[in-house]
Scaffold this motif. Sequence first.
Motif, PDB file in Angstrom:
ATOM      1  N   ARG A   1      36.004  75.402  30.089  1.00  0.00           N
ATOM      2  CA  ARG A   1      35.689  76.428  31.219  1.00  0.00           C
ATOM      3  C   ARG A   1      34.368  77.472  31.802  1.00  0.00           C
TER       4      ARG A   1
ATOM      5  N   SER B   1      35.131  85.934  36.994  1.00  0.00           N
ATOM      6  CA  SER B   1      35.720  86.074  36.318  1.00  0.00           C
ATOM      7  C   SER B   1      37.478  86.979  36.805  1.00  0.00           C
TER       8      SER B   1
ATOM      9  N   PHE C   1      29.916  81.052  38.905  1.00  0.00           N
ATOM     10  CA  PHE C   1      30.888  81.363  38.299  1.00  0.00           C
ATOM     11  C   PHE C   1      31.566  82.677  38.053  1.00  0.00           C
TER      12      PHE C   1
ATOM     13  N   GLN D   1      35.670  80.855  34.478  1.00  0.00           N
ATOM     14  CA  GLN D   1      35.803  79.163  34.865  1.00  0.00           C
ATOM     15  C   GLN D   1      34.596  79.322  36.056  1.00  0.00           C
TER      16      GLN D   1
END
Length: 330
Positions: free
Chosen positions: A266, A199, A197, A184
């Motif tokens: 996402r 995770s 990003f 995301q």
Amino acid sequence: MGIYRADECLSIGAISVYRGPTGSLGPGPPGLPAPLPPGAASPRRRFRPEWRHPGAASARSRVTSGPLPPGVASPRRRFRPERHHFRVGPSAAVAAGPAVAPRAAVAVTVAMRLPPRLRLQLRPGAAAAGPGYRQGQSPGPRIREYFYYIDHQGQLFLDDTKVKNFITCFKDVRFLAFFFKQLQPNRSGRYETQFPFVSLCGRERNFLRCDDRPVVFTEILPGTDTGTERLLSYCGAGDRLTVPFQPQNLAVSPRNGRLYHPAPARAGGVGLVRSALALEWDPCFEYELGPAQPPTHFKWEGRRYRLTGELLPLLHGGESADVTITPCQG
């Protein structure tokens, strides 16, 4: 007259005499070099016996002849430790000034001893360049942070891996599927610029930066049932991470010429198509506006699709299109 050799020359005062074939002494033949002054060494002399005889009293004797006197260096000593070990003495502290900390004085001393090419690496702030992280660091109780990088071929690496290739990338399909399903945008307040990003896995944060896009489509798979549309797999996870293949939504970026396809929302909504897969599809594109313009149609399995270009505004910002992830059960 016998033949005289120069190495048989004897110096008696300022007169040179030579030992003849019969052992008698006599003046040398004309044309031979003049005798050397008393105490002078021959210019062709290479062997110095005082180096190899233990009983010699020369200060340049070898180590095998016993310990050297204090302050006398070995004649063949090449390594000088004072050039490799840096210590801060009173002179360095004075040169650095009274307001310089001991650690800064060390840096000043090291910079003065290093060659000019290496001094450039000791600029103030040079060591702090980059994101400034450590793998597995714990910024809070029971929190761990790791940092990853994905290239344009869809290969995932630890970000600090020096050599990034197929040998050093992650290949565990289960790990890759879990990692990218939790991906995301990074809104944690940490490393948001360097790693856009993240995770999440419980209290573990896995930050990710990418060469182009966090989702890279690596292969095309057949549909789950007969007659259903094909699937695109991404990031090396096989059939565990797929999206429906939408030929009409393929888009070629006018900035870099790369091919893109819709991706999960996402992960940004746009995914990069791997170079090998894009080359495989190259004959399927048609260019009605000319070869210098982006393609207009795509032929796939007997059908001709007109490219919509809906992804072009999303390549450089904007809202993402929602695409459902279809992981394999089990």
